[in-house]
Scaffold this active site. Sequence first.
Site, short mmCIF file in Angstrom:
data_model
loop_
_atom_site.label_atom_id
_atom_site.label_comp_id
_atom_site.label_asym_id
_atom_site.label_seq_id
_atom_site.Cartn_x
_atom_site.Cartn_y
_atom_site.Cartn_z
N HIS A 61 0.87 -1.19 0.00
CA HIS A 61 0.00 0.00 0.00
C HIS A 61 0.90 1.23 0.00
O HIS A 61 2.11 1.13 0.22
CB HIS A 61 -0.97 -0.01 1.19
CG HIS A 61 -0.32 0.02 2.54
ND1 HIS A 61 0.60 -0.92 2.97
CD2 HIS A 61 -0.47 0.89 3.58
CE1 HIS A 61 0.97 -0.63 4.20
NE2 HIS A 61 0.34 0.46 4.60
N HIS A 63 1.22 3.85 1.93
CA HIS A 63 1.64 4.61 3.11
C HIS A 63 3.15 4.81 3.03
O HIS A 63 3.89 3.92 2.59
CB HIS A 63 1.26 3.87 4.39
CG HIS A 63 -0.20 4.03 4.74
ND1 HIS A 63 -0.83 3.27 5.69
CD2 HIS A 63 -1.12 4.89 4.24
CE1 HIS A 63 -2.10 3.65 5.78
NE2 HIS A 63 -2.30 4.63 4.91
N ASP A 65 5.74 4.75 4.89
CA ASP A 65 6.77 3.83 5.41
C ASP A 65 7.02 2.63 4.50
O ASP A 65 8.04 1.97 4.62
CB ASP A 65 6.46 3.39 6.85
CG ASP A 65 5.09 2.78 7.04
OD1 ASP A 65 4.18 3.09 6.26
OD2 ASP A 65 4.93 1.98 7.99
N HIS A 66 6.12 2.37 3.53
CA HIS A 66 6.28 1.21 2.65
C HIS A 66 6.82 1.57 1.27
O HIS A 66 7.14 0.68 0.49
CB HIS A 66 4.95 0.47 2.53
CG HIS A 66 4.50 -0.11 3.83
ND1 HIS A 66 4.52 -1.46 4.10
CD2 HIS A 66 4.08 0.50 4.98
CE1 HIS A 66 4.11 -1.66 5.35
NE2 HIS A 66 3.84 -0.48 5.89
N HIS A 138 -6.93 -2.48 6.06
CA HIS A 138 -6.07 -1.43 6.65
C HIS A 138 -6.77 -0.10 6.42
O HIS A 138 -7.94 -0.07 6.06
CB HIS A 138 -4.70 -1.52 5.97
CG HIS A 138 -3.64 -0.67 6.59
ND1 HIS A 138 -3.45 -0.58 7.93
CD2 HIS A 138 -2.68 0.12 6.02
CE1 HIS A 138 -2.43 0.24 8.18
NE2 HIS A 138 -1.96 0.68 7.04
N HIS A 267 7.28 -5.21 11.76
CA HIS A 267 6.53 -3.95 11.75
C HIS A 267 5.90 -3.65 13.11
O HIS A 267 4.75 -3.24 13.20
CB HIS A 267 5.45 -4.03 10.65
CG HIS A 267 4.83 -2.72 10.23
ND1 HIS A 267 4.02 -1.99 11.07
CD2 HIS A 267 4.88 -2.03 9.07
CE1 HIS A 267 3.59 -0.91 10.42
NE2 HIS A 267 4.12 -0.90 9.21
ZN ZN Z 1 3.28 0.44 7.78
ZN ZN Z 2 0.01 1.43 6.55
#
Ligand code: ZN
Ligand code: ZN
Length: 314
Positions: A61, A63, A65-66, A138, A267
Amino acid sequence: MIEIVFLGSGGSIPTETRNHPAIAIRYEGWVLLLDAGEDVQRQYERAQLGLNKKMAIFVTHVHADHVLGLPGLLLRFSLLGRTKPLNIYGPSELIEYVKVSQSTINLGTTFETTVHAIGPGKVFNEQDLSVRAFEVDHRGYALGYEVTWARSTGRFLPAKAKEFGVPQGPQWRALAAGESVELEDGTMVSSDDVTEPAPKPLKIVYSGDTRPCDTLRKAAKEADVLICEAMYTTDHAVLAEERGHSTAAAVAELAKDSGVKLLILTHWSPRYHEGEEVIGEARPIFPNSVLAHDLMRIRLRKDGTATIMNSSGH
Ligand SMILES: [Zn+2]
Ligand SMILES: [Zn+2]
């Protein structure tokens, strides 16, 4: 053998020892990268995964951080002169993200980069490896990935071949290699007739960020390795629900219910530092739980045995 290398085991905020999420899967010249968190390029180098490998990137996804590490990784590959094409798979917003990165920070690549907007279903199939995406629960659109490694047909059974009247020689070799043969009288004999049934494919499942959900439960069924986010412990269950994440206990329950062989927790929130509370909550429920750490490697052999190695490769 297939190898899983954790490039980043952190979540939300990277810490001194844990980078943003990124997991590499190596198999016969291929590198499949699951997520590309910040600093993936340096972790990729530390893990010595190789520049010009056949490669595909799967993003769960968008976001930050990814995906923060994706432009950096593309830049590194370009500066070092990668030539092989690179396919990137993930939610549709990824197309814009890569396009904007390319146009605004002058990120031209020396190789062909294609971003594929995908939804649930099979998205990749090369050699014995395939990848299926499934939707998870999520905040916003998010995917998990199921990587399967098909194992070749079972053992060749000479007695069976004789029973079918196949003469010993090249036709036996062809059958053992999974081909069909035609006998002199025109009868077709298939490999399946004279070999043990092929073993089930080996399965590695990655949750991405998610609440425990049925699609993850289904994908994780009898998985050899389930890599799952465990952002919180039960004392923050409300926060986990609000933010679309899982607790270590819930993940361990899911692994137990799904008949998973090995659970890797990743995570987790920086509030748990080295994650003692996280693993401490999971193990009593699902004993074969392990906490991920950066540059940890898991080797999965054809017979399904998994060996975990520390960062130095031993
Ligand atoms: Zn994350
Ligand atoms: Zn996320």
